[in-house]
Structure formats: C-alpha cells, structure tokens
Motif scaffolding. Structure first.
Motif, short mmCIF file in Angstrom:
data_model
loop_
_atom_site.label_atom_id
_atom_site.label_comp_id
_atom_site.label_asym_id
_atom_site.label_seq_id
_atom_site.Cartn_x
_atom_site.Cartn_y
_atom_site.Cartn_z
N TYR A 851 -54.27 -5.41 46.93
CA TYR A 851 -53.15 -5.37 45.99
C TYR A 851 -52.44 -6.72 45.89
O TYR A 851 -51.76 -6.99 44.91
CB TYR A 851 -52.16 -4.28 46.41
CG TYR A 851 -52.51 -2.92 45.83
CD1 TYR A 851 -52.06 -2.55 44.57
CD2 TYR A 851 -53.31 -2.03 46.53
CE1 TYR A 851 -52.39 -1.32 44.03
CE2 TYR A 851 -53.65 -0.80 46.01
CZ TYR A 851 -53.19 -0.46 44.75
OH TYR A 851 -53.53 0.76 44.21
N GLU A 858 -55.98 -1.41 41.39
CA GLU A 858 -56.15 0.05 41.28
C GLU A 858 -57.60 0.42 41.01
O GLU A 858 -58.09 1.47 41.48
CB GLU A 858 -55.22 0.61 40.20
CG GLU A 858 -55.56 0.22 38.76
CD GLU A 858 -55.11 -1.17 38.38
OE1 GLU A 858 -55.36 -1.58 37.23
OE2 GLU A 858 -54.49 -1.86 39.23
N CYS A 861 -59.53 0.04 44.42
CA CYS A 861 -59.17 1.12 45.34
C CYS A 861 -59.65 2.48 44.83
O CYS A 861 -60.06 3.34 45.60
CB CYS A 861 -57.66 1.15 45.55
SG CYS A 861 -57.05 -0.26 46.49
N GLU A 862 -59.58 2.68 43.51
CA GLU A 862 -60.05 3.95 42.94
C GLU A 862 -61.54 4.13 43.20
O GLU A 862 -62.00 5.21 43.58
CB GLU A 862 -59.76 3.97 41.45
CG GLU A 862 -60.10 5.30 40.79
CD GLU A 862 -59.75 5.33 39.31
OE1 GLU A 862 -60.15 6.29 38.63
OE2 GLU A 862 -59.07 4.38 38.86
N GLN A 902 -49.61 1.10 45.33
CA GLN A 902 -49.58 1.16 43.87
C GLN A 902 -48.14 1.14 43.36
O GLN A 902 -47.83 0.50 42.34
CB GLN A 902 -50.29 2.44 43.40
CG GLN A 902 -50.39 2.60 41.90
CD GLN A 902 -51.33 1.60 41.24
OE1 GLN A 902 -52.08 0.92 41.93
NE2 GLN A 902 -51.30 1.50 39.93
N THR A 994 -49.37 8.36 38.15
CA THR A 994 -49.80 7.81 39.43
C THR A 994 -50.18 8.89 40.43
O THR A 994 -51.26 8.85 41.02
CB THR A 994 -48.68 6.92 40.02
OG1 THR A 994 -48.32 5.93 39.07
CG2 THR A 994 -49.16 6.23 41.30
#
Length: 1364
Positions: A851, A858, A861-862, A902, A994
């Motif tokens: 990050y 995102e 990490c997703e 996030q 989110t």
C-alpha cells in the motif's frame, strides 16, 4: 635654600597654609601665566639641574592646583616632561654625591633632601594626575563609541609611559637616599608617597594585560619592602585593593611570587594570608565581594607557590568552620594544591607522608559539608587529585564510595561534581582496562583457594614439627632443671670473650646440646647470651634461687621451641634430610599469592562501587539539570570503553532520552553514541568500517523493542548530519548481499540498520529498490520470513515521502504488474499454511509495503486474497469441509490488515492525490484568467475534510468577498465544492464499496462474524482475538457495518473470559468513536463499566482509552467520571498513578474538573462499595488540584447547597469534610457564613461539628485580620445552635419525629428565567463560572429514616440540578 624644611603633606591644600617652620606655597600662578613660568623653569633646569625645583616649586604646584580645572592637557604634559628629565638627572646627581659619602656635609645633605622630596612630590602627583585623566578619557570613549575625531589630548599616550615613570622612581629609591636623612632612616610619608603611584596603577583593570609594567611595579615595591620597611603597609594596602578590584585576583599572586623569588620576601606570605583571611571572621564585615576576591587570591597563590603554602595550611584550617563557603573552598583548594604539587613525590619521608594523610583527611571530612558549593568543590578537588595519581591506593576506595553516595545528593552541582569524580576514578584507575567484574571475581576465588591451601599446608608442617620438639623437651626438662640449679649454686657467671655465639645459630645449638644430654653446655650458652644485656643481670640479682632456676629454664625452653629458621633435621647416618620448615620457594609463592589476592580484592571492591554507581547514574540521565545528564553520559561512555559488565544498561537508558523533545539533550546523546560506536583505533578503512558495523549490529540485537525507535532517530541523525560514513553504508550493503561471509542474523540486522539510515537519506533505498527485492523476495526470502519482514520495512521508507498537493509530479509509486509484487505475494501464499511464528508480522509488513509503494495496491492484495481463498476451498474439499482454527485465524488476520490499509490508502493517499490533481486544474484555469492561484486547504485526510466541510464552504464564501474582482465567487466556490466532492467520494467508497457485500472484503465478512458469534466452537484465544480484531477493523471502515455489529462487539466485551480480547476491544473503540462518534456515544456507559472489571489489565486499558478521549475532547465529561475517580484508590499502583496524572491534566483544561467535582462526590456517596476513607482520599486529591480562588468560592456554595438535599449522616459529614478541604479567603469564608441556614440543623451531628471547628481553627491561624473577623462571626452563629432557653431546652434542636423539613427545600427566590440562564451559560467561559456543563441528573440516596413522596423526590432532583 638649604635652610628650608619641606614636609610631604597628606593633602595638597596643606601647602597653602602659612608656616614659619616648613615650606609652603607663597604664590599660586594663574592659568595664563603657567606656560611662561614653565619656560623659565626649563631655563633654570638647564642652569642649575635638579636644584631648580627649589625656586620653581610653586610653578609646578600651580599646574597640579589647576589640573582639576580648565588647564589644558598639553600644559600638564609639558610640566611632566620637564619633571621627568629632572628626576632622571636627579638620579645621576645622587649617584655622584654618594660616590664620595665623606664629602656630604649637613648643608648639602639638607639641601638635597629637600630637592628629593620636593621634586618627587610634584613628579609623582603629576604622573598620577595624567594617569587619571587618561583613564577617564578611555572610559568616556568606550561609553560614546569609537566614532569620534582625534584631538590634542590623544597625543598624551605617546608622551606618557607608565613604565618609564616607574623606572625613574625605582632608580632613585635603589640609591642610598637614606643618608640624606638624619638619622639615616627615610621617613614613612616619603615611602608611602612613592608606593602610592604603584597602588594607583594597580587600581585600573588595564594593568591585568600589562605584564612588563606589573613586573617593574612589583620590583619597585620589593625595593621599598626590603630597604624601607614597607612590608606591613604593603600588606594592608594590597588587602584593601583586592577587596575592591576583581582584576587583581590574578595580578597580586604573580606580584607576590616576584617579591618572593627576587627579594626573598617569604615572611611576607604569612602576613599577607592573614590579612586577607582574618577580617572575614569579624561579623561586622559582611562583604561578599571582598570574600570572593580574597578566596580567589588564595586559589591563585596555591597554584603558583604551593611549597610556601605548606606552613600556612594549618593556620588556614581554622577557617574551615567559617560561614563563608568561598573561604572554605579556597582553603580546601590550597590543601589540594599543596598535596598535588609538593606531597606527591615517591621519596616522601615519614613526616611528609603523615602531613599528606592529614591534609587528605581534611578533604575527606568536607565531603559532608553543609554547603552544597563546598561539597561540589571537594569532589572537584578529588577528581583533580585522581587525574594526577595523587591519592594513595589505601583510601581510593573509600573516596569513590563517598562519591557514589553523593550521586543522589539533593543539590544539582554536587551531583554533577560527584558524577565527574566517579568518571575520573574510572578513567584514571590503576587496575588497567580489563574490568569485567564477573571474570575478576572468578579469578579472585581461584587465587584465594590456592592461598588458603598453601597456608594450610605450611601450617600443618609447622605444627607437626612443633609438637615433636615439645615432646622431646618434656623428656629432658627435669634433668635440665637439675643442672641449672647446680650451676646457679656454683655462682660463676663470668663470660669468656671467645664464648659469644651468633643469635641466629642459638636455637639450633641449644636443641643439639639438650638432645645429646649436654645440659651444662646448653646452660652456659644461655647464660652467656643473657649477660649481653645489663638489664638481665640486674633482674637476676634481685631473684632468689628458685626464681632464677625457673627463669633460666623458661628461657632455654623458648629457645628450644624456636623452629622458625629453615634447617634440616639430622637423622641417622644414611637417612635423607627431612624438611621441618617452609623453604624459600614456598615463602616466595606465598608472598606472590598474597599480593595477587590483595590486588584482585582491590579490583573487585573498586568494580563493585562502579557497579553500584550505574543505577544512580541512569537516574541522572533523567535529571532536570542538563549538567547531571552530561556527566552521566560521560560515565557510561567510559564504562562502555572499559567493558564494565552492566555498562550496556546505561547505554540503553541513554536511548530513552531521544523520546524527549529537547534538542540539547538529543544532541548530547547523538554525540555520545558517536564516541561509543563510530570511533575505532583501526588504521585500515576496511577494518574500521567492519568494526563499526559489528558494533551497531550487536547494539541492535541488544536494544529492547520499545527503544528501537530511539535508535532509529540516532542513526537517521547520523546520516542526515553526515556523521555516518558512506563506507559504512557500503559495508552494510555487502552484509545484506552476503558479498562477505556473514550469518543470516547479521545480514538481517544490516537490513534494519539500513532502514534506519534511509530515514535520514531516502536515496539509500530509492536507488536500490530492485536490489532489495532481488535479495529478499528470492529463494532466501522463501525460507526466511524475518528477512522478508525487514526488507518490507525498508521498502516502506521509499513510500513515506510527504505528499505535496502543489507538486506537479505525482508521488513515487511502482506499477502493480512489476515482478517484485508477484514474488512477494508468492512468498506470502506459499507460507500461508506454514505455522511460522513470524508469518503474521511478515504479512502485516508486506501489505503495508504494497500500500505504500504500489500504484494499485487493492488489485495486488485482491489477487493475493483470491488465490488464498481458492487454495482454502480446495483444501476444505480435501478435508471433508473442515478448516483448522489456525487457518481461520490466518484468514481473519489478512482480511483485517487489508481492510485497515485500504482505509488509510483511500483516506489519505488517494484523497491527497485527488486534491493535487484538482489543484493543478484550478491553477490552469486561474492562470488563464488572472495569473493567481487559490491557496489549497490543508486537510490531512478525507474524513477530517468531511467533518469541516460546512465551515470550509462558509469560510470560502467569506473569503471570496476579499478577492479581486477578476476572480468571481463562482470559481472559488467551485474549487471548494470540488474538494468537498473529493472527500464525499472517498467516504462513499469506504461506506459502500469496501467492506459491503458487493466488495471482495465484504463477501468474506461473514467468516469473521461467524467466528465471533460462536465462541463455543472457536474457543481459542488466538482465533477469537484475531477474528475480533479483524471485525473491529472492518467496522472502522464503514459506519453501516459498524452499526450493524455494535451489539455483537459489546456482548463479547461483557461476556468473554479473555482479558486480552477485552483490552483489544477497548482500544479499538477509541478509533471507532473518533470515526463514528454518533454511533459509539450511546455505548459509552458500557465502556465505563469496564473500570469495575476484576482484571487489572482491562481496567487499565479502559482507563487509558477513556482518559485519552476525554483529554482530546472526543467525549464529554459526564457523571460516569466518578468511576474514573475510583481508580485513585485502586489496588494497582500503576493505575493509581495513571489516574492522578489524568485528573492533574484535566484540572488544567478550563473548568472541566471544577464543573464535575460536585457530581463526582454525589456519585461516590451513592456507591455502597466505596469506603468512607477512600471517598475522603479521592476528594482530598481532587480538591488539591483546584487552585483558583473564584472556583474555591463557588465550590463553597455548591457543596453547602447539598445539605438541603439530604439528612443522611454519612453524606452530611462528608459534605462537611469537603468544605474543610477548601482554602478559604475572605469571599469564600463569607459564602460559608451566608450559607449557614443550609447546615444549621446538621451541626447537632458530632462529626460535622468537629469538622466545622477544624475549619474555624484553620481560619483563625490566618495572617489576615479580615478572615479572622469572619471566622469569629461564623463561630458565634455556630454557638447559637447550642444555646438554651430558660427551661433548659434548645430551641434550635430538631424534632425527633413527624417534623416537617425546614424551608430549605423551597424554591429559591428571584431565580432568573430559563432563557436568561441558558444565555448566561453560553456566555460563561471564564474561570469564575458556576456553570457545571452537561451532566446527568442523579437522585440522592434516600435516608433509611426518611420516606419521601414521589412529588417531593422530583422537587429534590430539580433543586439539586439547579443548585449544582
């Protein structure tokens, strides 16, 4: 004019008086006539020489007479020049006359006596006059500044020279001018006149820098002292000058040294010392300046002439009991200098050693002096003596022990000097550099064992032989006694000359004769040995026969048993000699062991004292005095360099100072660590850098986790200031890449050190990102999670650059398709199933790194979470739909980390990037119109921007009025709305996209909720704790998610059995309340309830969280604060200290504590589990924090009004106790008198009455008469309560039953309308406000004796609310 008699006057005016017997000035010439007269005098001088003064004295006197008036300086200078030549000529004439002393007749002697006196009188006075005018001119010049025009008076500097004047006078006084006097003794007034010019020169501060003049001046004074008996006058005059002029502190000792060396005036030293010391013993003289100056002179004399000060020391010691600490300090300094300069030689005789020991004993005694200045000075002297190795070894330990003790002295200067003394003893120790206490103790024990064994061996051999010899004697004793008696009867005691035997051979020979039965020979030898002493013969003659037999037998017995000498027992022929006493090698070995043990014992005692000093030295690091801290730092530097066992403890304590916001202290610590870790003795650069790196790695491995940030600050400061060499940075990179042979631990430590260095210079990491990724995210990282963790922390530094919204360049980010992200996520996925204790920390730092640096974190990490979930699905299918608790916890941990990261990413990084882009757009638009740019609003994140959006819009609108007409309101408002739109957009994403069901994180939220809802299935602390933490982080992101799960969280808080989970929830509630205050605020009573928890950790966490929120004004102070007040009497000391600190800080915030103090009392009184002693302890502490008179006055009214609301004895006596805690002034006591009706009837209670009597006693002790008068009035009112009528009844006594309450419950009259009260409350913000703020209405506890109706209860509530 030989018949005249010139007498040197005390004042110039005396020469104007008519006197037939002495010369006087007949005519004072006017200023206009002086110059012609000087010309005439000049001609006279050419004709008559120095005798011209007899005819022209009046002319020069007139110059002196008008010198203080309008006489020009050049005229005085001309007079001086003529007189100077005359004095020089006079010296030559005197020399000529004295070359033939017989030719001196009375007339010539008298004539030249007058010439000498008259000429020197006007010359000396002219010199003094010119010198004074010069000094006055210099002073005026300094006051006015340097910018002035040159005038004729400045030329005097070239015409007048003090040294030549002194030389002229000195040449004359060196002659035998006493022959001109009859009798041949120079009169005292003449000597005083000549010496006065020297004293005048000494009075000016410039003499301090004029060494040649000082030397000539004291040479002349030496001549006056030696030849003209000026010694006592000199001592007195110099003593007076020293008291008044500080610059003479250094000049006078130098001058006295000249007098001693050149004129042998040693006796003057004693008189001088007594002159400058004795006056201080007279109580009538209180001259602090003079005392200080005289003391400093003693200092300097001790430094210059320590050998001459030895005889004076015993005289000076009488002043060690004097009140002046300056005088005591100077005497102690003299003693120290004498020891240091004179009594430190190796060849001291016994008398000198004894003298030295006496002096050192005096110094040691004054370690406990009553004055802190003296104690400090004594330790400074001991440190100086230790530096020069002037302290005998036998007393070093006891001096060091006293220095260690005074490290806790109450005076800062004593602590500083004692700390310096301890450091000096360590740095200049005689034991060497190997000072590890544990090793030396082990060596001492070993040597002591060897010594004890050797002593036992030698002792056993000696005793065995002694026993054998004793048995032999017993067998021969009777025969020996008979022979002695026989020989005594014969009476022949004459000693032949050849019968003398050496003393050392006597025991061996006696034993030989006795064992061979040669008793007569043995007796003869003993008799002959005794006759060598006359006393022996006298004693023997006075004894009878039996006594003589016994004394001879005893003598032979003692000699027979003397086996101390080394010898061999003679046995039978052919037998080997047998050892009966220690041989030379045994004795030498014994001596060596004893010396070794003694040395090691000294080392151990020394090191134990140094070890004892470590704790107080560590305390000095936190001292309020920076001087204490500096000395403690120097001690720990020295201790570390000498490898003292616990020195590292102090070094780690030094790290904590970096947490303080004081630049000076931080700089000292940074420099200290530089000395310890960056300074080496290596001559080779590579060895130098390797040594530094090894030291830093060792330090890093030793530093506790809580101090790592402090080490970060030091290393980063080194790099920022260029202290840490680039060669060290390069060597750390070699450690990381393992280009040199190092262990994995060393390589990881190098990563951490480079992380710290990167904080000071970001280019260290930004230029080497690929290198770090290649090393850490490769095969090494797959097997070493700690390396990956360290590398991620290092890479995060590259992404910590502060975002500037005015910068045209976007922040540094790495694309998501970069291979390094795939390598990193592959490591995380591969290690997901390995039960490594380091995996969670690696996962957290890796997500933070992503990050920080990735442009689309995102997405990375997703993908990672998706891959992990897919692998879990396959694992569930293979294990019959079962998933271990460990994997559930791992999933929860990842989800929580991604959610909170996030949130931070959107709230800060994305929002600021949107603002930056918006700023650039606005800049382009504005440049096209006016060329001016709107200033950006400084907002930290989207959440805070949203909270101030209303104010921002209104402020922007108001600001638009002041803008130039070329910028319209629409454009400004458009920019503000755009920024508000950015904030709303970010908040909308966080709220709806989110952690909701539509997002990837939201789809997995059910897993967290399920684990939290079923503690019966997932009963492990690790699983529950991780899941709850993740759920709380989800709640921090979205208000809807937070509100939905709030009931669940507080249910867990109430019912969970794990204290760690409760503490975790409390800490996260602080963040939730900051994010969503409207959602969390209704639940705050449940947070206060945790203050009653049985677990100390939970109570501490709850108190810390609530205190933090209250002090930050995140929640309002309500009635529940009484629960926080209860913590003041908690069983845990740490929680009590935290409570005291909180209420102290609360008291500094406007009227917060003052407003809630009555509520705290009311709630505590209603709590049945609060003991009365605890209640009073709490109230005493809280009242002690109220320090404003107006608040105290109002508290009198507010607590007195509480008497109306209760008749309970418990409450009444504690209300009275609270009133006794108030510091009463006139107004406060007047309020107490005016409220008498409230507590009038309660005074029947003995406890209440006693408390009011205590209040009266305290007020009567006041120094103010006004308070005493009001106290008397109150006392009279109290006495009326107990007055009786004619029937002996008390009319004021309360009825016992069915009696209506007094009218104190009635509604107060003239109450302001509610609207006015509200308006007054809004306008009240000062310290004298009586408004309590918002608080809950509480119903007082009903008395057991009184039953109230509901209507009456409501009236009481309203009354309490209004009054309090």
């Amino acid at each position: 004019m030989s018949h005249i008699n010139f007498a040197i006057p005390q004042r110039k005016s005396e020469l104007l008086s008519d006197n037939d017997e002495q010369y006087y000035v007949k005519n004072v010439i006017s200023i206009k006539e002086i110059q012609p007269k000087l010309q005439e005098a000049k001609q006279y001088f050419k004709d008559e020489g120095p005798e011209f003064i007899l005819e022209n004295f009046d002319t020069f006197y007139s110059v002196l007479h008008h010198a203080d008036g309008n006489l020009q300086m050049d005229v005085i200078t001309k007079a001086y020049q003529l007189l100077h030549r005359a004095v020089q000529n006079l010296n030559n004439v005197i020399g000529f006359l004295l070359s033939d002393k017989d030719s001196l007749n009375d007339e010539l002697r008298q004539k030249y006596l007058n010439v000498i006196k008259m000429l020197l009188y006007v010359y000396i006075n002219t010199v003094t006059c010119i010198y004074q005018k010069m000094e006055l001119k210099k002073t005026q010049t300094l006051q006015k500044g340097r910018s002035r025009k040159k005038n004729a008076d400045d030329d005097i500097n070239g015409e007048f020279d003090k040294r030549t004047s002194l030389l002229a006078l000195h040449n004359i006084v060196q002659r035998e001018i006493n022959l001109f006097w009859d009798p041949p003794v120079v009169e005292e007034t003449f000597v005083t006149m000549v010496a006065e010019v020297c004293y005048r020169f000494l009075e000016t501060p410039t003499i301090k820098g004029e060494k040649e003049i000082r030397v000539e001046l004291f040479n002349m004074l030496g001549t006056l002292i030696k030849s003209y008996n000026h010694g006592m006058a000199f001592v007195i005059r110099i003593g007076q000058l020293i008291k008044m002029h500080e610059h003479l502190v250094n000049c006078i000792p130098d001058g006295i040294q000249i007098l001693v060396n050149s004129y042998n005036c040693k006796g003057l030293v004693r008189d001088f010392i007594r002159e400058i010391t004795e006056w201080q013993t007279d109580e009538k003289f209180q001259d602090l300046q003079g005392t200080r100056h005289c003391s400093n002179v003693l200092f300097e004399m001790a430094n210059l002439m320590p050998d001459l000060m030895i005889p004076e020391v015993m005289y000076l010691t009488r002043y060690l009991a004097h009140d002046s600490y300056n005088l005591r300090n100077s005497v102690l300094h003299v003693i120290s200098e004498v020891v240091l300069r004179v009594l430190t030689k190796n060849d001291l005789n016994e008398e000198q050693r004894e003298c030295r020991d006496d002096f050192l004993s005096i110094l040691e005694e004054h370690v406990y002096d009553t004055s802190a200045h003296v104690r400090s000075k004594v330790f400074q002297e001991w440190a100086k003596l230790q530096q020069e190795n002037a302290i005998p070894l036998k007393i070093q330990t006891q001096i060091l022990e006293k220095a260690v003790t005074h490290l806790r002295d109450k005076a800062a200067n004593v602590r500083k000097s004692a700390a310096n003394c301890v450091t000096t003893f360590l740095s200049h120790n005689i034991y060497g550099a190997r000072l590890q206490l544990d090793q030396i103790q082990a060596e001492l024990e070993q040597k002591q064992t060897l010594l004890d064994d050797l002593k036992k061996t030698l002792e056993s051999d000696f005793l065995e032989k002694l026993k054998e010899v004793q048995e032999q004697w017993l067998s021969k004793e009777e025969k020996m006694k008979a022979i002695i008696r026989e020989k005594i009867k014969e009476g022949d005691f004459e000693v032949p000359p050849e019968s003398q035997i050496a003393k050392k051979d006597l025991p061996e020979l006696i034993r030989l004769y006795v064992l061979e039965d040669k008793y007569v020979e043995a007796f003869e030898i003993c008799k002959n040995a005794g006759n060598e002493f006359p006393e022996w013969t006298e004693v023997r003659e006075n004894l009878n026969e039996d006594e003589q037999v016994n004394i001879f037998l005893t003598l032979i017995h003692n000699i027979f048993l003397d086996i101390s000498q080394n010898f061999n027992d003679r046995g039978d022929e052919g037998d080997k000699p047998k050892r009966i006493a220690p041989c030379e090698s045994d004795l030498k070995n014994l001596e060596n062991l004893e010396n070794t043990v003694e040395y090691l014992t000294g080392v151990v005692n020394f090191l134990k004292l140094i070890d004892d000093a470590i704790k107080p030295m560590a305390d000095l690091l936190e001292s309020a005095s920076v001087g204490d801290m500096q000395e403690a730092i120097e001690f720990f530097i020295a201790a570390y360099q000498f490898n003292i066992n616990n020195a590292l403890t102090g070094v780690l304590e030094m790290l904590k100072i970096m947490q303080r916001n004081e630049k000076e202290r931080k700089d000292h610590i940074i420099n200290a660590f530089k000395k310890i870790y960056l300074t080496t003795d290596s001559t080779n650069m590579r060895d130098h850098t390797i040594t530094i790196v090894e030291r830093l790695i060792k330090l890093l491995q030793t530093v506790p986790f809580e101090n790592l940030l402090d080490l970060h600050l030091i290393v980063s400061e080194w790099v920022t200031n260029g202290i840490l060499d680039n060669s060290v940075i390069d060597m750390l990179w070699q450690y990381i890449t393992k280009k040199i042979d190092v262990s994995d631990d060393q390589s990881r430590a190098a990563v951490y050190l480079l992380t710290m260095a990167s904080m000071g210079r970001r280019t260290i990491i930004t230029k080497n990102i690929k290198l770090v990724a290649a090393v850490a995210f490769s095969d090494r990282g797959r097997n070493d999670p700690l390396l990956v963790t360290a590398a991620c922390q290092m890479l995060q530094v590259a992404g910590r650059e502060k975002q500037d919204i005015t910068d045209k360049n976007p922040p540094f980010r790495i694309k998501p398709n970069d291979p390094m992200w795939k390598d990193l996520t592959d490591i995380l996925i591969e290690n997901f199933y390995s039960k490594s204790e380091y995996y969670n920390s690696m996962m957290s730092e890796a997500i933070e790194c992503i990050y920080r640096l990735c442009s689309k974190p995102e997405k990375v990490c997703e993908d990672m979470v998706e891959n992990i979930i897919n692998s879990l699905h396959s694992k569930i299918n293979n294990n019959n739909n079962e998933l271990s608790g460990y994997l559930i916890a791992q999933c929860a941990h990842i989800l929580g980390e991604v959610a909170i990261k996030q949130l931070n990413f959107l709230d800060e990084a994305v929002y600021k990037e949107l603002k930056r882009r918006n700023y650039i757009r606005e800049e382009r638009k504005t440049n096209k119109k006016t060329g001016k740019v709107n200033k950006p609003v400084n907002v930290q994140n989207a959440s805070s921007r949203s909270r101030i959006s209303k104010n921002s819009t209104s402020n922007t609108t108001n600001q638009s009025v002041n803008e130039e007409s070329t910028i319209t309101e629409d454009s400004v408002l458009e920019g503000a709305q755009a920024e508000d739109g950015d904030a709303e957009f970010i908040l909308s994403v966080l709220e709806n996209n989110t952690v909701t069901e539509s997002s990837g994180l939201g789809k997995l939220a059910y897993l967290l909720v399920a684990v939290c809802e079923r503690p019966d299935l997932y009963d492990e602390l690790y699983i529950q704790g991780t899941a709850i933490t993740a759920l709380l982080r989800y709640m921090t992101v979205s208000s809807r998610f937070c509100e939905k799960n709030m009931q669940l969280i507080f249910t867990i808080l109430e019912k969970t059995k794990y204290s760690a989970i409760k503490s975790n929830i409390l800490i996260h509630c602080s963040d939730l309340l900051e994010r969503f205050p409207n959602i969390i605020e209704p639940w705050t009573p449940h947070l206060y309830e945790r203050l009653k928890d049985d677990c100390t950790e939970v109570r501490t966490a709850a108190f810390f969280m609530l205190a933090n929120l209250i002090l930050r004004d995140m929640i309002r102070v309500r009635g529940h604060i009484s629960e926080m007040a209860r913590c003041l009497v908690d069983d845990q000391e740490y929680l009590k200290e935290m409570s005291k600190n909180f209420f102290t800080q609360l008291s500094h915030k406007a009227n917060n504590l003052y407003n809630v103090l009555p509520d705290i009392f009311s709630h505590l009184c209603d709590l049945e589990d609060v003991k009365e002693d605890d209640l009073r302890h709490i109230m005493k502490f809280l009242f002690g924090l109220i320090d404003k008179n107006k608040q105290m006055e109002n508290l009198v009214d507010r607590f007195c009004s509480k008497f109306r609301l209760t008749d309970d004895d418990y409450k009444c006596r504690n209300i009275a106790y609270c009133l006794s805690l108030i510091q009463y002034n006139e107004k406060g006591l007047r309020h107490l008198v005016d409220s008498f009706s409230y507590y009038k009837n309660i005074l029947q209670n003995d406890d209440v009455y006693a408390i009011f009597k205590q209040i009266l006693n305290t007020c009567n002790k006041s120094a103010k008469n006004e308070i005493k008068e009001i106290a008397t009035e109150l006392e009279e009112k109290i006495n009326t309560v107990f007055e009786t009528n004619e029937d002996g009844e008390n009319p004021n006594k309360l009825p016992q039953a069915n009696q209506e309450k007094p009218a104190t419950f009635k509604k107060p009259r003239n109450r302001a309308p509610k609207k006015k009260l509200k308006k007054k409350a809004r306008n009240s913000g000062s310290d004298d406000s009586d408004h309590e703020g918002e608080k809950e209405n509480t119903t007082p506890r009903r008395s057991a004796r009184t039953q109230r109706t509901p209507r009456r209860g409501r009236a009481i509530q309203n009354s309490d609310s209004d009054s309090d």
